[in-house]
Design a protein around this motif. Structure first.
Motif, PDB file in Angstrom:
ATOM      1  N   ARG A 204     157.142  27.685 -18.323  1.00 38.64           N
ATOM      2  CA  ARG A 204     158.366  28.129 -17.662  1.00 38.64           C
ATOM      3  C   ARG A 204     159.590  27.530 -18.343  1.00 38.64           C
ATOM      4  O   ARG A 204     159.720  26.317 -18.420  1.00 38.64           O
ATOM      5  CB  ARG A 204     158.332  27.704 -16.200  1.00 38.64           C
ATOM      6  CG  ARG A 204     157.263  28.405 -15.442  1.00 38.64           C
ATOM      7  CD  ARG A 204     157.573  28.357 -13.983  1.00 38.64           C
ATOM      8  NE  ARG A 204     156.533  29.070 -13.256  1.00 38.64           N
ATOM      9  CZ  ARG A 204     156.522  29.189 -11.945  1.00 38.64           C
ATOM     10  NH1 ARG A 204     157.492  28.674 -11.220  1.00 38.64           N
ATOM     11  NH2 ARG A 204     155.553  29.856 -11.357  1.00 38.64           N
ATOM     12  N   PHE A 205     160.458  28.385 -18.776  1.00 40.06           N
ATOM     13  CA  PHE A 205     161.674  27.910 -19.405  1.00 40.06           C
ATOM     14  C   PHE A 205     162.515  27.120 -18.402  1.00 40.06           C
ATOM     15  O   PHE A 205     163.172  26.152 -18.755  1.00 40.06           O
ATOM     16  CB  PHE A 205     162.488  29.098 -19.946  1.00 40.06           C
ATOM     17  CG  PHE A 205     161.921  29.665 -21.213  1.00 40.06           C
ATOM     18  CD1 PHE A 205     160.576  29.555 -21.517  1.00 40.06           C
ATOM     19  CD2 PHE A 205     162.748  30.303 -22.128  1.00 40.06           C
ATOM     20  CE1 PHE A 205     160.061  30.080 -22.687  1.00 40.06           C
ATOM     21  CE2 PHE A 205     162.240  30.820 -23.297  1.00 40.06           C
ATOM     22  CZ  PHE A 205     160.896  30.717 -23.581  1.00 40.06           C
ATOM     23  N   GLU A 206     162.461  27.545 -17.122  1.00 39.20           N
ATOM     24  CA  GLU A 206     163.256  26.845 -16.110  1.00 39.20           C
ATOM     25  C   GLU A 206     162.925  25.345 -16.095  1.00 39.20           C
ATOM     26  O   GLU A 206     163.825  24.506 -16.049  1.00 39.20           O
ATOM     27  CB  GLU A 206     162.954  27.389 -14.694  1.00 39.20           C
ATOM     28  CG  GLU A 206     163.295  28.837 -14.460  1.00 39.20           C
ATOM     29  CD  GLU A 206     162.037  29.698 -14.428  1.00 39.20           C
ATOM     30  OE1 GLU A 206     161.481  29.921 -15.537  1.00 39.20           O
ATOM     31  OE2 GLU A 206     161.605  30.137 -13.353  1.00 39.20           O
ATOM     32  N   ASP A 207     161.622  25.048 -16.123  1.00 40.91           N
ATOM     33  CA  ASP A 207     161.195  23.648 -16.073  1.00 40.91           C
ATOM     34  C   ASP A 207     161.827  22.864 -17.214  1.00 40.91           C
ATOM     35  O   ASP A 207     162.348  21.776 -17.033  1.00 40.91           O
ATOM     36  CB  ASP A 207     159.670  23.542 -16.221  1.00 40.91           C
ATOM     37  CG  ASP A 207     158.946  24.192 -15.074  1.00 40.91           C
ATOM     38  OD1 ASP A 207     159.611  24.578 -14.101  1.00 40.91           O
ATOM     39  OD2 ASP A 207     157.705  24.313 -15.163  1.00 40.91           O
ATOM     40  N   MET A 208     161.722  23.444 -18.421  1.00 40.10           N
ATOM     41  CA  MET A 208     162.182  22.730 -19.603  1.00 40.10           C
ATOM     42  C   MET A 208     163.687  22.498 -19.545  1.00 40.10           C
ATOM     43  O   MET A 208     164.172  21.389 -19.758  1.00 40.10           O
ATOM     44  CB  MET A 208     161.808  23.525 -20.845  1.00 40.10           C
ATOM     45  CG  MET A 208     162.287  22.871 -22.104  1.00 40.10           C
ATOM     46  SD  MET A 208     162.701  24.036 -23.396  1.00 40.10           S
ATOM     47  CE  MET A 208     163.749  25.175 -22.594  1.00 40.10           C
ATOM     48  N   TYR A 209     164.445  23.561 -19.224  1.00 45.14           N
ATOM     49  CA  TYR A 209     165.905  23.427 -19.189  1.00 45.14           C
ATOM     50  C   TYR A 209     166.321  22.413 -18.140  1.00 45.14           C
ATOM     51  O   TYR A 209     167.244  21.649 -18.317  1.00 45.14           O
ATOM     52  CB  TYR A 209     166.564  24.777 -18.890  1.00 45.14           C
ATOM     53  CG  TYR A 209     166.597  25.693 -20.086  1.00 45.14           C
ATOM     54  CD1 TYR A 209     167.166  25.258 -21.285  1.00 45.14           C
ATOM     55  CD2 TYR A 209     166.072  26.971 -20.027  1.00 45.14           C
ATOM     56  CE1 TYR A 209     167.193  26.093 -22.392  1.00 45.14           C
ATOM     57  CE2 TYR A 209     166.100  27.807 -21.128  1.00 45.14           C
ATOM     58  CZ  TYR A 209     166.659  27.373 -22.310  1.00 45.14           C
ATOM     59  OH  TYR A 209     166.684  28.190 -23.389  1.00 45.14           O
ATOM     60  N   ARG A 210     165.639  22.435 -17.034  1.00 42.31           N
ATOM     61  CA  ARG A 210     166.013  21.582 -15.931  1.00 42.31           C
ATOM     62  C   ARG A 210     165.745  20.104 -16.230  1.00 42.31           C
ATOM     63  O   ARG A 210     166.549  19.232 -15.912  1.00 42.31           O
ATOM     64  CB  ARG A 210     165.220  22.025 -14.691  1.00 42.31           C
ATOM     65  CG  ARG A 210     165.368  21.183 -13.490  1.00 42.31           C
ATOM     66  CD  ARG A 210     166.776  21.258 -12.924  1.00 42.31           C
ATOM     67  NE  ARG A 210     167.045  20.054 -12.135  1.00 42.31           N
ATOM     68  CZ  ARG A 210     166.799  19.974 -10.843  1.00 42.31           C
ATOM     69  NH1 ARG A 210     166.354  21.013 -10.204  1.00 42.31           N
ATOM     70  NH2 ARG A 210     167.020  18.851 -10.199  1.00 42.31           N
ATOM     71  N   LEU A 211     164.606  19.822 -16.871  1.00 44.26           N
ATOM     72  CA  LEU A 211     164.177  18.429 -16.954  1.00 44.26           C
ATOM     73  C   LEU A 211     164.292  17.800 -18.328  1.00 44.26           C
ATOM     74  O   LEU A 211     164.713  16.647 -18.449  1.00 44.26           O
ATOM     75  CB  LEU A 211     162.706  18.330 -16.511  1.00 44.26           C
ATOM     76  CG  LEU A 211     162.418  18.521 -15.031  1.00 44.26           C
ATOM     77  CD1 LEU A 211     160.911  18.513 -14.810  1.00 44.26           C
ATOM     78  CD2 LEU A 211     163.060  17.414 -14.210  1.00 44.26           C
ATOM     79  N   ALA A 212     163.886  18.524 -19.348  1.00 38.79           N
ATOM     80  CA  ALA A 212     163.629  17.877 -20.631  1.00 38.79           C
ATOM     81  C   ALA A 212     164.910  17.620 -21.406  1.00 38.79           C
ATOM     82  O   ALA A 212     165.908  18.323 -21.262  1.00 38.79           O
ATOM     83  CB  ALA A 212     162.673  18.725 -21.459  1.00 38.79           C
ATOM     84  N   SER A 213     164.877  16.574 -22.232  1.00 38.33           N
ATOM     85  CA  SER A 213     165.989  16.352 -23.143  1.00 38.33           C
ATOM     86  C   SER A 213     165.655  16.899 -24.530  1.00 38.33           C
ATOM     87  O   SER A 213     166.525  17.304 -25.267  1.00 38.33           O
ATOM     88  CB  SER A 213     166.328  14.866 -23.217  1.00 38.33           C
ATOM     89  OG  SER A 213     165.161  14.135 -23.504  1.00 38.33           O
ATOM     90  N   ARG A 214     164.368  16.909 -24.878  1.00 38.59           N
ATOM     91  CA  ARG A 214     163.967  17.497 -26.160  1.00 38.59           C
ATOM     92  C   ARG A 214     162.766  18.424 -25.944  1.00 38.59           C
ATOM     93  O   ARG A 214     162.065  18.311 -24.942  1.00 38.59           O
ATOM     94  CB  ARG A 214     163.562  16.399 -27.153  1.00 38.59           C
ATOM     95  CG  ARG A 214     164.745  15.614 -27.683  1.00 38.59           C
ATOM     96  CD  ARG A 214     164.316  14.717 -28.802  1.00 38.59           C
ATOM     97  NE  ARG A 214     163.339  13.728 -28.367  1.00 38.59           N
ATOM     98  CZ  ARG A 214     162.554  13.061 -29.208  1.00 38.59           C
ATOM     99  NH1 ARG A 214     162.590  13.310 -30.515  1.00 38.59           N
ATOM    100  NH2 ARG A 214     161.690  12.164 -28.747  1.00 38.59           N
TER     101      ARG A 214
END
Lengths: 500, 332
Positions: A204-214
């Protein structure tokens, strides 16, 4: 750059399984207190990579550094001891045990002298851990009574109970609702702020955008690159995940599309798929794609009569039909090649011949009496038609490679008199040569006016083989596209992104 | 490059494979048992001696035949002795109440079929319950009903001709043996020569794949269980004919003997493997062993121990062999 900047660093990792390179020279690093997303298509090597980190697999080449020291984990116990914990997609807990037992299993608190289990201490500590992640869960209740989201939180608490410094989350939000995901995001952020590092694997792109820095991307077992989340775009990311050269060649199309054979309207099964409508015509190859877990297999199992849909209509050659069990579908002319050939497709202990005739015992018998001569002839003809690499029809199925096993299952389908053939992941775990042979068979069948439905997660074969493409996401068809001129990027958009 | 590969479809005769079969082992054991019996009793080794001996265990042999199917399916049925008791009691009571004997026999067979059908239906309806548990429950239920009907009474005084079933001879051969041979041939053909038997083997190996192949797996299980019930009733007919009366406590422990005969016959409890012939030889091994040890007054309890030991040896021998063979291959 000094090594100690990273809590975990992997360099040049190569992992080889018999016949396949699962990872080839991949790199990855994780800073203290960082959430780092790991992305890639199904089969890109993410799961294998995680297993290398946790010590399930040891790599053929490459080095793993933990807190600046070179390590070589031989099993998960060793990695756990240093503070690496993994929370898997399919939560691996004990539903009949209490939350406390689930948290402390394998490292129970015991009295030093009598080795008695210190229940009160454990319950208290469990409560503290759950409180620390802001979850209001009674540690004494049975794990199985909790929701999936709560179970995942318990798994996180379990990781914390082992003083985890690195937590790996494999598709943590896959089974969660929006609000539950939000809760999980908050917990992840909280952990990050406490200095825990997280590797986040998610489609899920949402997860990555929301949480990750890299974000690090793998593709076909290779390391593609690592980007800061604020410098990357959807398009760039999708290209990184799928933008390979088309190395596989597909046999040329020779089919003519005829009249409609199968039509499905508003098919629904609570919890699995909803409102699925599509049709397929003679000579057509219709691909069903989407991420694993989008509900594709479930749709076709219900059409084939393995399960029952709750609502919806199925039309076969213009007439509405009810399919109660697989035999009904087969008598009509609908055949299904199941996703798991070893469990659902083959009797592994049996010879090729008996496997091929299993679905058509009627045709090789008279009034219930088997005609062994006829069986041997039918089996031989079909096995040769699909070019199984075997010496005799008495060779057992488990002695064959994955590709040849799949050919046997295809031959079994061809033994029936079919009009619609549903192939679920027909080339999964099949080597390149056998793949091409299966594509050739599909082309040949389309030419002979069979209607073919191919469920596939592999983008190249979806694009290379099909006439039309239905994309599923979260149990619904998000788009039905003509294959001509379509791009992988477009398909992935429908498969992954929430509708705007 | 695309030259057609030829795939052989004739079975090659393999001498080693031919002799490396469980049934040869059983034949050897069968001979040993007979030698033993001969040395125990000078009167044993005669045609009529063995014929007489066979009548002491052939009643339960009828249940071995369908039990082979059930164990090949990977299931088990421990309610069979209770079905035997229930159908014999109902037959006896019905006859004593004035039903003509042929109809009473028919009624017994029907009761057996119904009991088996109930077992089968429960097993396919509640897939999460193992067959062992389902039949454990029906085992107590069926026998319980038999006790309610007859308490600890006996029903009997059957017509003269009925005793022929269990005691009669056709020439020098017991009628029971002839009946058994007929049933054995029928069940053997059903298992090895029909699509039904093929499906049973398939289901024992991989029931999911069979379902995906359009085989009506539930229907087959119910049919097999029903056959089991019918044959339990057939056992009742012969057993009651031999004892002369129907009681609710007959055939106790028969299920264990029957299962032991099937397992010794090389039919794997994991399902999918084994042949009818092995089970048939095993009937005679265990039956004659019992008879022989009975000749020298070995108590029944000791017999059970001996049969238990034979069973353990029988099921471990193939495993040990296989293990060693594969290890050798790896080393070489």
């Amino acid at each position: 750059m000094s090594v100690s900047e990273f809590i975990l660093e992997l360099k040049g990792i190569t992992k080889i399984f018999p016949g396949v390179k699962a990872l080839s020279q991949v790199n990855f690093n994780l800073a203290k207190g960082e959430i780092h997303a790991l992305m890639g298509e199904n089969g890109a090597g993410k799961s294998t990579f995680i297993k290398v980190i946790t010590g399930v697999h040891s790599p053929e080449e490459g080095e793993v550094y933990f807190e600046g020291h070179k390590v070589n984990f031989k099993n998960t116990r060793e990695s756990q001891k240093l503070g690496i914990a993994a929370i898997y997609q399919h939560v691996t807990n004990y539903p009949d045990l209490s939350v406390t037992e689930n948290i402390f299993i394998g490292h129970e608190k015991v009295s030093p002298v009598t080795k008695r289990i210190l229940w009160n201490d454990m319950h208290k500590r469990a409560k503290e851990l759950l409180d620390s992640v802001g979850a209001d869960i009674d540690p004494k209740v049975q794990m199985g009574t909790l929701s999936v989201a709560e179970q995942q939180i318990v798994e996180i608490a379990k990781a914390l109970s082992m003083d985890a410094k690195v937590i790996i989350m494999d598709e943590p939000t896959a089974a969660l609702t929006k609000t539950e995901s939000e809760q999980l995001y908050k917990i992840a952020e909280q952990l990050r702020d406490c200095g825990v590092s997280i590797i986040l694997i998610s489609h899920r792109f949402e997860d990555m955008y929301r949480l990750a820095s890299r974000v690090t991307v793998f593709r076909d077992a290779q390391y593609i690159g690592c980007w800061g989340v604020n410098e990357i775009t959807n398009e760039k990311l999708i290209y990184a995940m799928v933008g390979r050269e088309m190395t596989q060649l597909f046999p040329p199309k020779e089919n003519k599309i005829g009249k409609e054979v199968l039509k499905v309207e508003g098919l629904s099964q609570t919890g699995y798929f909803a409102d699925v409508s599509f049709n397929v015509r003679q000579g057509e190859i219709l691909a069903f794609t989407g991420l694993v877990g989008a509900g594709r297999t479930e749709v076709f199992e219900s059409i084939f009569g393995i399960t029952k849909p709750d609502r919806g209509k199925i039309y076969f050659e213009g007439k509405e039909v009810t399919i109660k069990e697989p035999l009904d579908a087969m008598n009509m002319g609908i055949g299904y090649l199941p996703e798991d050939r070893q469990k659902q497709g083959l009797v592994l202990q049996w010879g090729i011949g008996q496997n091929i005739t299993l679905a058509t015992l009627k045709d090789i018998s008279k009034a219930g009496w088997l005609d062994h001569k006829k069986e041997a002839d039918v089996a031989k003809t079909l096995a040769e038609k699909v070019t199984v690499k075997a010496v005799s029809i008495f060779d057992t199925a488990d002695s064959l490679s994955g590709g040849n096993q799949q050919k046997v299952v295809v031959a079994k389908l061809l033994a029936s008199d079919l009009k619609v053939i549903i192939l679920d992941e027909p080339t999964k775990g099949v080597d390149v040569g056998a793949k091409y042979a299966i594509y050739e068979i599909m082309r040949e069948l389309a030419k002979q006016n069979y209607a073919i439905i191919m469920v596939s997660s592999e983008m190249p074969e979806v694009l290379g083989m099909s006439d039309r493409i239905a994309v599923m996401r979260d149990g619904r068809i998000t788009a039905t596209l003509e294959a001509d001129g379509i791009t992988q990027e477009k398909i992935l958009e429908f498969a992954m992104l929430e509708k705007k | 490059m695309e030259n057609k590969r030829i795939i052989e479809n004739k079975k090659q005769f393999n001498l080693k494979q031919f002799f490396f079969q469980w049934e040869w082992m059983l034949v050897a054991v069968f001979i040993i048992v007979n030698i033993m019996n001969t040395s125990l009793s000078p009167y044993y080794l005669s045609f009529s001696g063995i014929m007489d001996a066979s009548m002491t265990f052939l009643d339960k042999a009828f249940m071995v035949l369908p039990m082979v199917f059930i164990i090949i399916l990977g299931d088990i049925d421990i309610s069979i002795a209770s079905i035997t008791a229930l159908s014999s009691v109902i037959m006896g009571v019905a006859y004593n109440m004035g039903l003509p004997m042929p109809l009473a026999i028919l009624l017994a067979l029907t009761v057996g079929a119904v009991c088996g059908f109930i077992n089968g239906t429960l097993i396919v309806r509640f897939k999460e319950l193992p067959a062992m548990i389902v039949t454990l429950s029906t085992m107590t239920i069926f026998r319980g009903i038999a006790y309610i009907i007859l308490e600890d009474q006996a029903a009997g005084k059957f017509p003269e001709w009925y005793s022929y079933l269990g005691w009669g001879y056709v020439g020098p051969i017991p009628f029971m043996l002839i009946a058994f041979i007929v049933f054995a041939v029928l069940f053997g053909l059903l298992l090895h020569k029909t699509t039904f038997g093929r499906s049973v083997y398939g289901m024992g190996n991989n029931i999911t794949a069979c379902r995906y192949s359009g085989i009506k797996t539930d229907k087959i299980k119910v049919i097999v269980s029903t056959l089991m019930g019918v044959m339990a009733a057939v056992t009742a007919l012969f057993l009651v004919s031999r004892t002369g009366s129907a009681r609710p406590n007959i055939a106790i422990g028969y299920e264990m003997d029957v299962i032991a005969m099937v397992v010794l016959g090389g039919i794997s409890t994991l399902g999918g493997k084994g042949r009818m012939l092995g089970a048939i030889i095993s009937i005679f091994i265990i039956g004659l062993l019992r008879y022989g040890l009975g000749l020298i007054n070995v108590p029944a309890q000791a017999l059970m121990i001996i049969i238990g030991i034979i069973l353990i040896i029988a099921v471990t021998i193939p495993n040990i062999n296989l293990d060693k063979l594969t290890k050798k291959k790896v080393a070489a």
